[in-house]
Write a protein that holds these residues in place. Structure first.
Motif, PDB file in Angstrom:
ATOM      1  N   UNK A 178       2.434 -13.521   0.722  1.00  0.00           N
ATOM      2  CA  UNK A 178       3.421 -13.467  -0.345  1.00  0.00           C
ATOM      3  C   UNK A 178       2.757 -13.252  -1.710  1.00  0.00           C
ATOM      4  N   UNK A 179       1.599 -13.879  -1.899  1.00  0.00           N
ATOM      5  CA  UNK A 179       0.867 -13.714  -3.155  1.00  0.00           C
ATOM      6  C   UNK A 179       0.407 -12.277  -3.333  1.00  0.00           C
ATOM      7  N   UNK A 180      -0.095 -11.682  -2.260  1.00  0.00           N
ATOM      8  CA  UNK A 180      -0.547 -10.293  -2.333  1.00  0.00           C
ATOM      9  C   UNK A 180       0.615  -9.362  -2.660  1.00  0.00           C
ATOM     10  N   UNK A 181       1.767  -9.598  -2.048  1.00  0.00           N
ATOM     11  CA  UNK A 181       2.944  -8.788  -2.364  1.00  0.00           C
ATOM     12  C   UNK A 181       3.258  -8.847  -3.860  1.00  0.00           C
ATOM     13  N   UNK A 182       3.168 -10.042  -4.413  1.00  0.00           N
ATOM     14  CA  UNK A 182       3.436 -10.228  -5.839  1.00  0.00           C
ATOM     15  C   UNK A 182       2.422  -9.461  -6.688  1.00  0.00           C
ATOM     16  N   UNK A 183       1.154  -9.542  -6.325  1.00  0.00           N
ATOM     17  CA  UNK A 183       0.105  -8.879  -7.098  1.00  0.00           C
ATOM     18  C   UNK A 183       0.215  -7.360  -7.010  1.00  0.00           C
ATOM     19  N   UNK A 184       0.480  -6.855  -5.810  1.00  0.00           N
ATOM     20  CA  UNK A 184       0.599  -5.406  -5.664  1.00  0.00           C
ATOM     21  C   UNK A 184       1.816  -4.867  -6.407  1.00  0.00           C
ATOM     22  N   UNK A 185       2.877  -5.654  -6.434  1.00  0.00           N
ATOM     23  CA  UNK A 185       4.072  -5.240  -7.173  1.00  0.00           C
ATOM     24  C   UNK A 185       3.780  -5.133  -8.661  1.00  0.00           C
ATOM     25  N   UNK A 186       2.817  -5.921  -9.119  1.00  0.00           N
ATOM     26  CA  UNK A 186       2.432  -5.888 -10.535  1.00  0.00           C
ATOM     27  C   UNK A 186       1.238  -4.973 -10.778  1.00  0.00           C
ATOM     28  N   UNK A 187       0.884  -4.213  -9.743  1.00  0.00           N
ATOM     29  CA  UNK A 187      -0.095  -3.131  -9.851  1.00  0.00           C
ATOM     30  C   UNK A 187      -1.477  -3.594 -10.307  1.00  0.00           C
ATOM     31  N   UNK A 188      -1.984  -4.652  -9.683  1.00  0.00           N
ATOM     32  CA  UNK A 188      -3.357  -5.057  -9.978  1.00  0.00           C
ATOM     33  C   UNK A 188      -4.317  -4.031  -9.393  1.00  0.00           C
ATOM     34  N   UNK A 189      -5.508  -3.942  -9.980  1.00  0.00           N
ATOM     35  CA  UNK A 189      -6.533  -3.014  -9.516  1.00  0.00           C
ATOM     36  C   UNK A 189      -7.511  -3.677  -8.551  1.00  0.00           C
ATOM     37  N   UNK A 206     -13.101  12.183  -9.754  1.00  0.00           N
ATOM     38  CA  UNK A 206     -13.318  13.280 -10.696  1.00  0.00           C
ATOM     39  C   UNK A 206     -12.570  13.027 -12.006  1.00  0.00           C
ATOM     40  N   UNK A 207     -11.469  12.320 -11.942  1.00  0.00           N
ATOM     41  CA  UNK A 207     -10.689  12.026 -13.142  1.00  0.00           C
ATOM     42  C   UNK A 207     -10.083  10.642 -12.997  1.00  0.00           C
ATOM     43  N   UNK A 208      -9.793  10.014 -14.126  1.00  0.00           N
ATOM     44  CA  UNK A 208      -9.239   8.662 -14.103  1.00  0.00           C
ATOM     45  C   UNK A 208      -7.899   8.630 -13.376  1.00  0.00           C
ATOM     46  N   UNK A 209      -7.723   7.589 -12.553  1.00  0.00           N
ATOM     47  CA  UNK A 209      -6.469   7.435 -11.830  1.00  0.00           C
ATOM     48  C   UNK A 209      -5.726   6.163 -12.230  1.00  0.00           C
ATOM     49  N   UNK A 210      -6.411   5.286 -12.972  1.00  0.00           N
ATOM     50  CA  UNK A 210      -5.783   4.044 -13.388  1.00  0.00           C
ATOM     51  C   UNK A 210      -4.975   4.226 -14.661  1.00  0.00           C
ATOM     52  N   UNK A 211      -4.433   3.099 -15.152  1.00  0.00           N
ATOM     53  CA  UNK A 211      -3.605   3.163 -16.361  1.00  0.00           C
ATOM     54  C   UNK A 211      -4.378   2.798 -17.618  1.00  0.00           C
ATOM     55  N   UNK A 212      -5.692   2.568 -17.485  1.00  0.00           N
ATOM     56  CA  UNK A 212      -6.517   2.270 -18.650  1.00  0.00           C
ATOM     57  C   UNK A 212      -6.727   0.799 -18.932  1.00  0.00           C
ATOM     58  N   UNK A 213      -5.999  -0.074 -18.227  1.00  0.00           N
ATOM     59  CA  UNK A 213      -6.167  -1.515 -18.403  1.00  0.00           C
ATOM     60  C   UNK A 213      -6.555  -2.145 -17.077  1.00  0.00           C
TER      61      UNK A 213
END
Length: 425
Positions: A105-116, A39-46
């Protein structure tokens, strides 16, 4: 059932045909179509994309074309103005293989950097090991190369998609090809994991239904230092055809086949997407691979597309799954644009509808312009029409048959023939 076209098509006249699947997601508790648009944006716009693709391990040779596909798509998306008015960000990581913990380990790194979105992994077994962590974080996992049938019914919270068709397609096409080539006895050497055993099961079933006998099947440890005993078991049954299902270790298997006299002038060899390589067999004697046939999901990446890939990665020698990677990246960018949001759940909620039913378009810019004009779109990619079913699988797909030449390579831009089939769910 599946109906396979048996008539070969000359290389210069090959015309892509499609394998049409009915959606069959029985048994899955959640399907990829289940996520409703927010219903509304939940991301950070990037829009932020992370890749978990093979830089090391048994599928490392597939890394370059997959990275090239992602990079080419992002280049063209950037030239078209980006997504939601901003350039897409990308973080590359290694998937390794099932012998390491690199992917986790790669996924942990990506999630920590908040990939979509996470593009990858290439290996079905690796993807299965990281899926819960990715989708549990509300992030889309989109593989350009996973073919295991397990993903059709896996509990993915509606966040897993792939541009490669399930193994049941390739297995049926390959099994039928072996029989159509006049082989009534077959030996199978398959790596022992979800990819290898699943594909071997389907090849066995199809070949036997076609009247052939699988006289020996060996599911081997891909980490084994050598394969003499495995090959000896196949040789003892004297098959007319040998199906090789594996990854980079197939090079060792091939050398053992030659050593034990099971050369291509005496036995017909068949390969699959995991070991169809233009670099893995170059050290073999000239002509060692000549005449070997193999199957690759997806339409052949046309020469024009390959030229575009070479502009972003000039030394590219492999092209397998480049088109699927390009399409995966383009689709998630279009989904974010359509949703007006870069959040993973918002993207997932748009992917199915963007893949079918609207006005056809073939590039990010063309599709994005239609979206801005308020039109529904149907993205048709380089790898094929895509057309997701409710489980996040492509419901329309193509399997190409390729043949090795005397220089131990195959022409990745031209299939010897395409195989056409229809599967009822």
């Amino acid at each position: 059932m599946i109906r396979i076209s048996r008539a070969p098509v000359p290389v210069l006249a090959a015309t892509a045909a499609c394998l049409v699947l009915a959606a069959c997601s029985s048994g899955g508790t959640t399907t990829a179509a289940s996520s409703a648009p927010p219903a509304a944006a939940r991301g950070d716009g990037t829009l932020s994309i992370g890749t978990v693709l093979p830089q090391t391990g048994s599928l490392a040779y597939l890394g370059p074309p997959m990275y090239a596909g992602v990079d080419l798509a992002l280049k063209e998306i950037g030239e078209a103005g980006g997504v939601l008015g901003k350039q897409v960000t990308k973080i590359d990581t290694d998937s390794g293989d099932t012998t390491t913990n690199i992917a986790s380990q790669s996924v942990d790194k990506l999630l920590a950097q908040k990939v979509d979105v996470v593009i990858g992994a290439a290996s079905s077994s690796v993807s299965e090991s990281i899926l819960d962590k990715i989708v549990g974080a509300g992030v889309v996992q989109f593989s350009p190369a996973n073919t295991s049938d397990k993903f059709t019914t896996i509990d993915d919270k509606g966040l897993y998609f792939r541009t490669a068709p399930p193994d049941k397609l390739q297995g049926r096409v390959l099994g039928d090809l072996v029989v159509a080539d006049g082989n009534d006895t077959v030996g199978i050497l398959a790596m022992q994991d979800s990819y290898g055993t699943g594909l071997a099961d389907q090849v066995t079933k199809t070949a036997q239904e076609g009247g052939a006998t699988v006289v020996e099947r060996v599911d081997y440890d891909p980490k084994a230092p050598e394969f003499s005993a495995d090959v000896a078991r196949i040789k003892a049954k004297n098959p007319k055809a040998i199906v090789l299902i594996g990854f980079q270790e197939t090079g060792k298997v091939v050398r053992e086949l030659v050593k034990q006299g099971l050369t291509t002038d005496k036995v017909k060899w068949y390969m699959v997407d995991g070991n169809m390589s233009n670099t893995n067999y170059l050290r073999m004697p000239k002509g060692a691979m000549e005449g070997v046939k193999g199957t690759l999901p997806g339409a052949a990446a046309p020469e024009e597309f390959q030229k575009r890939l070479l502009k972003v990665r000039p030394n590219l020698q492999e092209f397998t799954y480049a088109a699927e990677s390009y399409d995966a990246t383009t689709l998630v960018a279009l989904a974010a644009q359509a949703a007006g949001d870069d959040d993973g759940r918002s993207i997932a909620g748009k992917l199915v509808e963007l893949s079918k039913g609207g006005e056809k378009c073939t590039t990010f810019k063309q599709c994005a312009d239609l979206l801005k004009a308020g039109k529904d779109i149907d993205y048709d990619g380089v790898s094929g029409p895509v057309d997701f079913d409710g489980a996040g699988d492509p419901s329309v797909a193509t399997i190409g048959v390729y043949q090795y030449r005397a220089d131990n390579t195959f022409n990745a831009a031209k299939a010897v023939e395409y195989r056409t089939g229809r599967i009822a769910g």
